[in-house]
Design a protein around this motif. Structure first.
Motif, PDB file in Angstrom:
ATOM      1  N   PHE A   1     -63.285  18.242  19.931  1.00 56.27           N
ATOM      2  CA  PHE A   1     -63.065  17.024  19.186  1.00 56.27           C
ATOM      3  C   PHE A   1     -62.221  16.406  20.009  1.00 56.27           C
ATOM      4  N   ASN A   2     -61.974  15.036  19.782  1.00 57.71           N
ATOM      5  CA  ASN A   2     -61.095  13.947  20.229  1.00 57.71           C
ATOM      6  C   ASN A   2     -60.512  13.055  19.275  1.00 57.71           C
ATOM      7  N   GLU A   3     -59.649  12.072  20.006  1.00 57.30           N
ATOM      8  CA  GLU A   3     -59.096  11.140  18.864  1.00 57.30           C
ATOM      9  C   GLU A   3     -59.782  10.021  18.353  1.00 57.30           C
TER      10      GLU A   3
ATOM     11  N   THR B   1     -52.288   9.830   7.906  1.00 60.26           N
ATOM     12  CA  THR B   1     -52.982   9.051   9.109  1.00 60.26           C
ATOM     13  C   THR B   1     -54.113   9.629   9.582  1.00 60.26           C
ATOM     14  N   HIS B   2     -54.402  10.918   9.162  1.00 62.76           N
ATOM     15  CA  HIS B   2     -55.587  11.681  10.106  1.00 62.76           C
ATOM     16  C   HIS B   2     -56.500  12.181   9.059  1.00 62.76           C
ATOM     17  N   ILE B   3     -56.101  12.330   7.820  1.00 66.02           N
ATOM     18  CA  ILE B   3     -57.021  12.780   6.650  1.00 66.02           C
ATOM     19  C   ILE B   3     -56.936  11.939   5.616  1.00 66.02           C
ATOM     20  N   GLY B   4     -58.273  11.766   5.217  1.00 65.06           N
ATOM     21  CA  GLY B   4     -58.565  10.984   3.874  1.00 65.06           C
ATOM     22  C   GLY B   4     -59.573  11.646   3.007  1.00 65.06           C
ATOM     23  N   LEU B   5     -59.149  11.674   1.651  1.00 65.65           N
ATOM     24  CA  LEU B   5     -59.763  12.364   0.828  1.00 65.65           C
ATOM     25  C   LEU B   5     -60.514  11.486  -0.226  1.00 65.65           C
ATOM     26  N   VAL B   6     -61.901  11.725  -0.630  1.00 63.35           N
ATOM     27  CA  VAL B   6     -62.394  11.358  -1.774  1.00 63.35           C
ATOM     28  C   VAL B   6     -62.837  12.346  -2.815  1.00 63.35           C
ATOM     29  N   GLU B   7     -62.925  12.041  -3.879  1.00 62.00           N
ATOM     30  CA  GLU B   7     -63.053  13.164  -5.197  1.00 62.00           C
ATOM     31  C   GLU B   7     -64.514  13.064  -5.741  1.00 62.00           C
TER      32      GLU B   7
ATOM     33  N   ARG C   1     -57.107  22.217  11.237  1.00 63.29           N
ATOM     34  CA  ARG C   1     -57.440  22.484  12.896  1.00 63.29           C
ATOM     35  C   ARG C   1     -57.916  21.334  13.410  1.00 63.29           C
ATOM     36  N   MET C   2     -58.791  20.597  12.843  1.00 61.85           N
ATOM     37  CA  MET C   2     -59.345  19.516  13.497  1.00 61.85           C
ATOM     38  C   MET C   2     -58.447  18.005  13.398  1.00 61.85           C
ATOM     39  N   ALA C   3     -57.620  18.045  12.468  1.00 58.11           N
ATOM     40  CA  ALA C   3     -56.634  16.990  12.400  1.00 58.11           C
ATOM     41  C   ALA C   3     -55.510  17.221  13.443  1.00 58.11           C
ATOM     42  N   GLY C   4     -55.332  18.380  13.809  1.00 60.64           N
ATOM     43  CA  GLY C   4     -54.272  18.719  14.749  1.00 60.64           C
ATOM     44  C   GLY C   4     -54.704  18.100  16.281  1.00 60.64           C
ATOM     45  N   ASN C   5     -55.997  17.811  16.412  1.00 57.41           N
ATOM     46  CA  ASN C   5     -56.705  17.430  17.762  1.00 57.41           C
ATOM     47  C   ASN C   5     -56.283  15.779  17.768  1.00 57.41           C
ATOM     48  N   GLY C   6     -55.834  15.271  16.677  1.00 59.63           N
ATOM     49  CA  GLY C   6     -55.740  13.748  16.664  1.00 59.63           C
ATOM     50  C   GLY C   6     -57.269  13.157  15.951  1.00 59.63           C
TER      51      GLY C   6
END
Length: 351
Positions: A155-157, A255-261, A202-207
């Motif tokens: 993964f990348n930014e 800024t790096h995680i969005g949530l839909v319900e 884990r994924m968001a930690g990579n930007g």
């Protein structure tokens, strides 16, 4: 701590469709109820432009290109190509009959190899699917780790990832007789939601930007409703615990995680009396039947071949008024479409 944006969401394609039920539905769903950002809305000088979309999860995010022609089918009601007089060719990109990740890809002008009717060169295919039928939280972990290890280079930014899983976790745990009590089942399903949260972090930690959907309220599916009120209530409780495990372990700065319900979307439509939320739109020859003996899933059926020409007959058009394609899978025209538009809004607001 999570913060909720309070701006009402009104998808443009819904707003142009007449009908009091639709206006009532849209009025009842706000970003506070169906779109919950993890950390609030963030203003950026330059809007995020996804270089790739990587899709993880179960069949609610899956397209299957069985003949390799880039005109895939999904697990819902597939639209037919109006130019084919034989009525046998689907049109995977048809507006209003796409699955939610197709809407997300279209926000950034990205194309899936599975749905590539314009024949875009392989080098320009930047929407990548790793979803699989029946995937659980454990399978999600394998999907993510496998992607990190394969030739895609991790993964990348500039990547946007979508995650939707949990349906089959809920059903497996519900049917697994090794758990003595409902409390034991709820503890297990909470732990599975936590696994999903860990992979997202884990994924968001990579930007990387990650857009995740909560699992739908499985207790509202025709599958659950046929079991009776008490059992459907158990499936609702397990769905809620999975989502709790996910949300409580998915801290971030917004800024790096969005949530839909998806659970709120399904509940909103289920409460709309003008829609059919009990009968199945696809006819008996074009449904999947999932069973879970002792928590082990088996499936039969042919939901991939359900099209607008293989629906049950009725007083209203099943493609536009029935919530469910079969007992477990939503009609793309309603639930998938709405989720996709919510996902577009959340991606634009968060990223």
């Amino acid at each position: 701590m999570e913060h909720s944006a309070m701006t009402a969401f009104r998808p443009s394609s819904f707003a142009t469709r007449p009908g009091r039920w639709l206006r009532a539905t849209l009025a009842s769903v706000t970003l506070a109820g169906a779109l919950v950002g993890c950390g609030g809305s963030v203003s950026t000088a330059e809007p995020f432009q996804a270089g790739r979309l990587i899709v993880f999860g179960d069949e609610l995010s899956l397209m299957v290109d069985s003949d390799g022609k880039g005109n895939a089918r999904h697990y819902g009601i597939n639209a037919l190509d109006s130019t084919d007089s034989s009525g046998s060719t689907v049109a995977c990109g048809t507006a209003n009959h796409r699955i939610w990740v197709q809407y997300l890809a279209s926000l950034y002008g990205l194309t899936f190899a599975e749905c590539n009717p314009n024949g875009i060169d392989d080098s320009a295919i930047l929407a990548l699917s790793r979803a699989s039928y029946g995937a659980t939280a454990a399978d999600l972990k394998a999907q993510v780790l496998g992607f990190e290890e394969d030739l895609q280079g991790g993964f990348n930014e500039t990547d946007l990832v979508s995650v939707l899983v949990g349906l089959h976790d809920v059903l497996q745990v519900y049917h697994d007789t090794t758990y003595a009590t409902m409390a034991d089942k709820e503890a297990e399903i909470y732990a599975r939601g936590k696994v999903v949260a860990q992979m997202i972090k884990r994924m968001a930690g990579n930007g990387t930007r990650v857009l995740v959907s909560l699992v739908m309220d499985v207790g509202l599916t025709p599958y659950a409703q046929a079991l009776g009120t008490t059992e459907a209530g158990h499936l609702t409780a397990l769905s809620d615990q999975f989502n709790l495990g996910l949300r409580q372990n998915m801290s971030n700065d917004g800024t790096h995680i969005g949530l839909v319900e998806l659970n709120s979307v399904v509940r909103t439509y289920h409460n709309n009396a003008t829609l059919n939320h009990t009968e199945l739109a696809c006819d008996e020859d074009h449904r999947n039947t999932d069973s879970y003996a002792g928590g082990t899933r088996t499936t039969t059926g042919n939901l991939l071949n359900c099209t607008t020409a293989t629906l049950v007959s009725g007083d209203t058009d099943p493609a536009t008024t029935y919530l469910w394609a079969d007992a477990l899978h939503p009609n793309a025209y309603l639930i998938q479409r709405y989720l996709g538009q919510l996902a577009q809004t959340r991606a634009s607001d968060n990223f």
